[in-house]
Every structure is written in structure tokens, then in C-alpha cells.
Motif scaffolding. Structure first.
Motif, PDB file in Angstrom:
ATOM      1  N   LYS B  12      40.935  38.277  43.572  1.00  0.00           N
ATOM      2  CA  LYS B  12      41.928  37.474  42.446  1.00  0.00           C
ATOM      3  C   LYS B  12      42.586  36.435  43.375  1.00  0.00           C
ATOM      4  CE  LYS B  12      41.898  40.483  38.671  1.00  0.00           C
ATOM      5  NZ  LYS B  12      42.740  40.832  37.540  1.00  0.00           N
ATOM      6  N   LEU B  68      50.023  35.280  36.940  1.00  0.00           N
ATOM      7  CA  LEU B  68      51.018  36.196  36.545  1.00  0.00           C
ATOM      8  C   LEU B  68      50.268  37.337  36.191  1.00  0.00           C
ATOM      9  CD1 LEU B  68      53.613  34.533  34.085  1.00  0.00           C
ATOM     10  CD2 LEU B  68      53.907  35.959  35.887  1.00  0.00           C
ATOM     11  N   ILE B  69      49.024  37.426  35.475  1.00  0.00           N
ATOM     12  CA  ILE B  69      48.190  38.626  35.161  1.00  0.00           C
ATOM     13  C   ILE B  69      47.961  39.430  36.454  1.00  0.00           C
ATOM     14  CG2 ILE B  69      46.050  39.134  34.362  1.00  0.00           C
ATOM     15  CD1 ILE B  69      46.234  37.095  32.225  1.00  0.00           C
ATOM     16  N   ALA B  72      50.827  41.417  37.310  1.00  0.00           N
ATOM     17  CA  ALA B  72      51.264  42.361  36.270  1.00  0.00           C
ATOM     18  C   ALA B  72      50.305  43.556  36.566  1.00  0.00           C
ATOM     19  CB  ALA B  72      51.144  41.835  35.155  1.00  0.00           C
ATOM     20  N   THR B  73      48.981  43.130  36.883  1.00  0.00           N
ATOM     21  CA  THR B  73      47.971  44.063  36.850  1.00  0.00           C
ATOM     22  C   THR B  73      47.626  44.758  38.100  1.00  0.00           C
ATOM     23  OG1 THR B  73      46.271  42.602  37.169  1.00  0.00           O
ATOM     24  CG2 THR B  73      46.929  43.341  34.818  1.00  0.00           C
ATOM     25  N   GLN B  74      47.824  44.167  39.278  1.00  0.00           N
ATOM     26  CA  GLN B  74      47.605  44.459  40.557  1.00  0.00           C
ATOM     27  C   GLN B  74      48.830  44.971  41.548  1.00  0.00           C
ATOM     28  OE1 GLN B  74      44.498  44.902  41.409  1.00  0.00           O
ATOM     29  NE2 GLN B  74      43.755  44.280  39.478  1.00  0.00           N
ATOM     30  N   GLN B  75      49.950  44.743  40.971  1.00  0.00           N
ATOM     31  CA  GLN B  75      51.108  45.278  41.908  1.00  0.00           C
ATOM     32  C   GLN B  75      51.146  44.851  43.018  1.00  0.00           C
ATOM     33  OE1 GLN B  75      49.381  48.756  40.583  1.00  0.00           O
ATOM     34  NE2 GLN B  75      49.763  47.919  38.792  1.00  0.00           N
TER      35      GLN B  75
END
Lengths: 286, 229, 251
Positions: B12, B68-69, B72-75
Motif C-alpha cells: 500500500k 487515511l484508509i 486506519a486499517t494497517q496500524q
């Protein structure tokens, strides 16, 4: 602080010492029995005693037929009690639903365990010897002893089965095994050492009982070894009883010698059972 | 077929780097193109750059949303977290540089209404330098190259010098002839935009150093605003 | 394309715990679906319906339909044995059977009647590769499985499921007892596995759900509160209760 740590420590030490002494004391009776019988019976032990027939009103000679008889009776008990006992335990542990019928079965088993052995003897006489006309025979004796041994085998087998982790059953079923396959491939093999221990302990008790064989199989004296299950036989416990009470002038060493042989037989089974259990525990994969 | 432990996060981040690089290219072209359109009086090009600013804005917001996603999702932690926070910041800086280009393009369109245009070599030079600095700054960020990131802001001084020159020249022009004021003022805006764009590039370099070291430093900016007066 | 279609499903246990109320949820094929929420909410129960493992528990009441590839698996005509091979499960604590590593993997096939040693060996190798464990154990396949570390045991459990060539893999808090490295390895394997299998997972934390979900379903005290894509659920959930839970305000 109400109690200083020094005081508490001393109290603990006192308590532990007391417990240690008590534990030690429990060895004393066992040791006493073994030593007493060993000392008084060892002089009788020789090849002739173990392999020969009794002579001279059993004051001389050997106890071979009694040994053989006890052996046959233990075998006979195993033949009946083991399959039925293990089968019942598997049913109760793995299949039985939690309902009144199952509860009734369990109550019955517990009750069986509480019946005095002499009552078993009388029951065996009535049912196997007289009613079913097996006569005083190894068959009748084995059947009686096996009914007596059933509760022990059932409960120790159930214990062994229950000690196998429930997770194994869940996992086995989740990969598509049936209940029976799970029992056959995982539960039984893993419970086997525990089951064996229980069976051996149960049979060891059966080997040493006098009352149940009193009316159902035991013979005072037989010149020949039994040749079929319908024959009566001599047996060590009964033989010991007889030579200690019914025969005047019995040499002490013969009595204690017989007791020693019986003791060795029973303790031997005990040691085998314990060895199986500790070996299995070491190899356990859970 | 063994995967790395945080392959998803790494992938990502790679994607976001790609998007930053992409956005950076577009903005770089916009800066160069807007001044080019001004110098060559190419109205067509100016108009294109003006409307293309929408694309820049859209891409910026898309990049922000997906970054941002990822947060939020991968810390993400430590450097991963700094990378992502810098991506968010740099996206904003790029968008504002794009706005400067848009401003220059608008001036290019307006100037055409007025009298013949004035040759000022400093302005194309400033544009070329700024675009080049931007290109290298983005490259330094994506490769987390601290050394380059520290070196680039020094070139900002040259741009400031050029800006001062242009300012003085334009001031002279205005003093010489009142009719020049309109045109000169527009040129001043253009130069000003380019100087501001270069400052933004310096910000990007600060962010790169922050990402690699965890320290937020400010590169020394000569106080040219004060000098100009 | 939906692998599972849960329609108005309700469940009650004899002691009243972990019941489910009117759950309707479509689970897409070849994606990772997360069923998450606070403890005791019914997530594990929902998972266990999908391979009828709930049959082993004390269920007093069930209603509704659960369709796997359009067929209702709750119907009494369903062959549960076949179902459980199609829908495999990995549990929270790694449970290795008391056999060797090889034995663990071939168990499912052997109870199904497979005797061909070549096929068994192939299944052992393939499944260990897919579970990213082959390299670590290939030269000690006959060692007892209990000798492996926790993370390895859990991957062995995953391989055990894969050996049966299932279509769906259910995972109930599969990494709750594992260290972060092993957790990472398991999570990344799932990314590869989802290409060939449908994966349904109950995570042990919101973070795990966020990292890995393609689709996320939030279950609270037996009710399905919200379902959305992983990206949306963890950046902008709709329901206030979902928001409170994800933001750590309770749970």
C-alpha cells in the motif's frame, strides 16, 4: 502484625513435619505385612512347592493346582468383564445422552460396587451353579467374579476416556470423521494405558477374592488340573483359607508360603499396572 | 510461497508513493507549462492548465482518502506512520503548488488582453529551476534520500535572488512609465507564485527529513521579503 | 457471487447464552470476511453454524436458512461429513492431534478412506507449502506434532484443513495465542489463500479485522448491526454502536 513471620514459619514447619510423620506411618502396616509374610513364608519356597501337587493332606508338597486355578479364574474374569466393561464405559462416556435412563445405569453401577463379595458368591451359586446348571466350575466362578469386577473396570475406563482432551473430538469431527472413527483412532488409543491400568487393578482384586469363589468354583482338593471351563478348580485365596483353618497341624511355612505366592501374584500385577501408567504418561502427546 | 510479514502494508505504501510521484509529475508539468504559455502567449495551453487544476485537486483528495484508509486499517508504526503522515502533507503541498500554476495560467490568459508583453528572462529561469527542484524533491521523498532532501533547499536561495532581481526590474519599469503598472503587476504575481512554489518544495524536503529522522527541522530561509522592501 | 447466504437465522442454546437473532448475511466467494464484535456476542456460534459444528453443542432452537452454494445446509438431508470437508475450521488454540506431523495432515484423508500413499504424501507437501510451513518441517515430518512451537502448530492446523481441499476456511480467533511474528505470517498467508478459498474469520481484535477484511460484519449481543467493506467499516461506519466499538469506547 499479630503473628511474626518467624512464628508463622515455625508453625508451618511443625505442620509439615506432622504430615510427613503421618505419611511415613502409613508405610508401616504395608511394610509389616510384606515383611511378616516374606519372613515366615520364604522358607517354604522351592521348586517343588510351586510346581508340585499337595501331598499328605496338603501338609507337604506344592500348590501348583491352586496357582493354575487362580490363573484360569483371572483369565476367565478378563474374558467377560473386559469387553463388557470397556464397551459400557465407551457408551456412557461418548454416546449416552444426559437423561434419566443414563442416570439409572450409573446408579446401578455404583450399587454393584457396593455389594459385599460374599453376597456375590451366593448370587453366583444361585444363578450360575444351580439355575443355569453350570455346576461348581471355572465358568461359574469367572462369571461371578466378572460381575463383581465390572464397576471397577467401567469407572476406570470412563475416567481414562474422559481424560483425553475434548478438543481432540472437536477437531476430529471438524475434519469429517464420524464419532466412531474418532473413538477408534484417537480416543481409545490415547486412553489405552489408563484403561489397561484399570483392568489390571480390577483383575488383581478378582484374583485375590475368596468369598465369590467359595460356592461357585473352589474345590478343596483336586488330584488333577482342570481340563475344561466346566471343571471346578483349586484357587489360591480359597486354598489359603482352607489350609489355615480346616487342616490341623499345618506347618506355618506352608501357610505363609501360600500367602506369599498370592501376594507376589497380586503385587506383581500392581507393579505392571504402575509401570504401564508411568511409561504412558512420559510418552503422552498431550 | 512465503510472504513478508507486512507485505500488505508495504504494498500500500508503494502504491501511495506511486500516486505522489504521479501527482508530482502533473504539478511539475503545470508549473513549466503555465510559464511557457505565458512566454509564448499560448492561450490554448494556458486554458488547458487552468482547467487541469481540477484533476490535480481530485487526485490529491483520492490520495488522501486512500492514505487515511491505510492508516486506519494497517496500524502503521514508526517510520511507516511518518511516511503516511508525510504523504498526506506532501499531497497538500503539491496541490497548492498546482494552485500557483493555475494562477500563472490565469494571468497568461489575462495578459493577452493587454499590450505586448515584456521579456523578463528571470521568470522562465525561476520556473525551470522550481520544476527541477520539485522533481528531485519528490524523488528524494520516495526513495527516503535524506542527503538530497537536505541539499535541495539551498537552491531556494538562488530563486530568491532571481525574485529580487525581477522585483527590482519591474519596479523600475513601473516608475519609468505608469502605463506599465498593469502588466508589471501581473508579472510580479507570476514571480511571486514561483517563489512561493519553491518554498513549498522546501517544505517537501523538510517532510522527507522528518520521515527519515523523526525530527521536524526548518531549513533556513533568507528573509527576502524583508530585504525586498 | 455469494458463497454463503445466511437468511433470517436465529439460534438458542439450552442455557440461553450466545444466541443469535435473525441474522441475514451474504458472504462473497474468494474474499476474506470478518465477523467481529465484543466477546459473547455470538460470533463463534455464527461461525460454527457454517460447518454444522454447532450440532455438538446444546442447541435448543434454530430457525432460518443457511445456504452454501444455494443449498440449505441446515436441512436434515445434508451430509454433514461432506460438509465438514468442504468447510474446514481452524480453532483459537492450536490443537494438534497426538500423531506425527504427517499423521496430523493425513488424518482427515484417512478417515475418508484414502489409502494411496503417494496421494497422501502429495497432500502433505502441498498443504504445508500453502500454510507456509513446509520449509520449517520438511525434514521432520515424522516427529510428534506436539514438538512444534505455538505458531507452527497453528499453521499445521491450517495445513490440516487445507489437506482436505476445502472450499471455505473458517478461522475462529486463529492468532489469539500467537506472537506478533506468527500472527503476521498467518495473516499474510490468508491474502494468498483467498485467491482459491473463501475465508471467514473471527478476529481477536479490531485491528486484526481492519488489517485483513475485505468485508466486515459487526455483531453485538446476537444482532447483526452493520455490514460493509473493510475500508468503509473502519474509516466511516454508519451505526453509532459500530463507531463506539471500533473507536474503543466499549468492548
Amino acid at each position: 502484625m499479630k503473628y511474626s513471620s518467624k512464628l508463622r514459619y515455625r508453625r508451618q514447619k511443625f505442620g509439615f513435619s506432622l504430615l510427613a510423620i503421618i505419611s511415613f506411618l502409613t508405610i508401616v502396616p504395608i511394610a509389616a505385612v510384606v515383611i511378616y509374610i516374606l519372613v515366615l513364608g520364604a522358607p517354604a519356597l522351592n521348586w517343588e512347592f510351586i510346581t508340585g501337587f499337595p501331598r499328605g493332606g496338603m501338609r507337604e508338597g506344592g500348590i501348583w493346582p491352586a496357582i493354575v486355578g487362580t490363573f484360569y479364574l483371572t483369565l476367565g474374569t478378563a474374558v467377560f468383564a473386559v469387553p463388557i466393561g470397556i464397551g459400557a464405559a465407551i457408551y456412557l462416556s461418548e454416546y449416552a445422552p444426559d437423561n434419566k435412563v443414563t442416570q439409572l445405569i450409573r446408579v446401578a453401577i455404583i450399587s454393584l460396587a457396593g455389594i459385599p463379595s460374599v453376597v456375590y458368591g451366593l448370587f453366583g451359586l444361585g444363578l450360575f451353579v444351580l439355575f443355569l446348571q453350570f455346576g461348581t466350575s471355572i465358568l461359574a466362578g469367572s462369571l461371578t467374579l466378572s460381575i463383581m469386577t465390572l464397576p471397577v473396570i467401567i469407572s476406570t475406563t470412563e475416567e481414562a476416556l474422559k481424560s483425553v482432551p475434548q478438543a481432540f473430538r472437536t477437531v476430529s469431527v471438524s475434519v469429517g470423521a464420524t464419532k466412531w472413527q474418532t473413538i477408534q483412532r484417537i480416543i481409545l488409543p490415547q486412553a489405552l494405558p489408563g484403561i489397561l491400568t484399570g483392568v489390571i487393578l480390577g483383575l488383581e482384586r478378582a484374583a485375590g477374592e475368596t468369598a465369590p469363589i467359595l460356592f461357585t468354583v473352589a474345590a478343596f482338593f483336586l488330584p488333577r488340573l482342570p481340563s475344561s471351563p466346566l471343571d471346578a478348580t483349586m484357587a489360591l485365596p480359597y486354598h489359603l483359607f482352607v489350609i489355615s483353618t480346616q487342616v490341623p497341624g499345618m506347618p506355618i511355612k506352608i501357610q505363609y508360603g501360600t500367602a506369599l505366592v498370592l501376594l507376589v501374584f497380586v503385587l506383581g500385577m500392581n507393579i505392571i499396572a504402575t509401570t504401564i501408567r508411568s511409561r504412558a504418561r512420559a510418552k503422552r502427546q498431550w | 510461497m512465503a510472504r513478508e510479514i507486512r507485505e500488505t502494508l508495504d504494498r500500500k505504501i508503494e502504491d501511495h508513493f506511486g500516486a505522489i510521484s504521479d501527482l508530482g509529475s502533473i504539478v511539475e508539468k503545470a508549473i513549466k507549462g503555465s510559464v511557457d504559455a505565458l512566454c509564448r502567449r499560448d492561450l490554448e495551453l494556458a486554458r488547458k492548465i487552468y482547467t487541469n487544476d481540477q484533476v490535480i485537486n481530485k487526485k490529491r483528495y483520492a490520495l488522501e482518502a486512500s492514505a487515511l484508509i491505510t492508516v486506519a486499517t494497517q496500524q502503521p508504526m514508526a517510520i511507516d506512520l511518518r511516511i503516511l503522515s508525510s504523504i498526506l502533507d506532501i499531497a497538500g503541498e503539491l496541490e497548492r503548488i498546482g494552485d500557483y500554476a493555475k494562477g500563472i495560467a490565469r494571468i497568461a490568459m489575462r495578459l493577452d488582453d493587454l499590450a505586448p508583453f515584456q521579456d523578463l528572462a528571470q521568470i522562465p529561469k525561476m520556473a525551470e529551476m522550481t520544476a527541477d527542484m520539485l522533481h528531485r524533491a519528490i524523488y528524494a521523498f520516495i526513495n527516503l534520500d535524506e542527503e538530497s532532501a537536505r541539499a535541495i533547499p539551498e537552491e531556494d536561495d538562488q530563486i530568491d535572488t532571481l525574485y529580487n532581481d525581477v522585483y527590482k526590474e519591474l519596479l523600475d519599469l513601473m516608475i519609468k512609465d505608469q502605463k506599465n503598472i498593469d502588466r508589471a503587476t501581473f508579472h510580479l504575481w507570476v514571480a511571486h507564485n514561483l517563489e512561493r512554489a519553491a518554498d513549498r518544495v522546501t517544505n517537501i524536503c523538510e517532510r522527507t527529513v522528518f520521515t527519515t529522522t523523526g525530527e521536524l527541522i526548518e531549513f533556513d530561509r533568507s528573509d527576502d521579503e524583508a530585504d525586498a522592501f | 457471487m455469494n458463497k454463503f447466504s445466511i437468511q433470517n437465522y436465529s439460534l438458542q442454546y439450552s442455557d440461553g447464552t450466545e444466541s443469535l437473532r435473525n441474522i441475514s448475511l451474504d458472504i462473497p466467494v474468494n474474499q476474506i470476511t470478518m465477523i467481529f464484535g465484543p466477546a459473547g456476542g455470538g460470533k463463534s456460534s455464527l461461525l460454527r453454524v457454517l460447518n454444522r459444528l454447532n450440532d455438538l453443542a446444546d442447541v435448543t432452537h434454530q430457525s432460518g436458512k443457511v445456504l452454501l452454494d444455494e443449498e440449505n445446509i441446515l436441512s436434515p438431508k445434508t451430509n454433514v461429513i461432506t460438509l465438514r470437508r468442504k468447510v474446514g475450521m481452524v480453532f483459537a488454540r492450536p490443537v494438534v492431534l497426538p500423531f506425527s506431523i504427517r499423521g496430523n495432515l493425513t488424518y482427515g484423508l484417512e478417515v475418508a478412506g484414502e489409502k494411496n500413499n503417494d496421494l497422501l504424501d502429495l497432500a502433505v507437501e502441498t498443504s504445508l507449502q500453502k500454510a507456509a510451513l513446509w520449509d520449517e518441517v520438511q525434514d521432520r515430518l515424522d516427529d510428534p506434532a506436539i514438538a512444534l512451537s505455538g505458531g507452527q502448530q497453528q499453521r499445521l492446523c491450517l495445513a490440516r484443513v487445507l489437506a482436505l481441499k476445502p472450499e471455505v476456511i473458517l478461522l475462529d480467533e486463529p492468532t489469539s495465542g500467537l506472537d506478533p511474528i506468527s500472527t503476521g505470517k498467518v495473516e499474510e498467508s490468508l491474502q494468498d489463500l483467498k485467491k482459491d478459498y473463501t475465508i471467514i474469520l473471527v478476529p481477536h481484535s479490531v485491528q486484526q479485522a481492519a488489517r485483513t477484511a475485505d468485508l466486515a460484519a459487526f455483531i453485538l449481543q446476537g444482532d447483526l448491526i452493520e455490514v460493509s467493506s473493510g475500508d468503509t467499516m473502519f474509516t466511516n461506519p454508519t451505526d453509532q454502536r459500530t463507531r463506539d466499538y471500533i473507536q474503543g469506547r466499549f468492548g
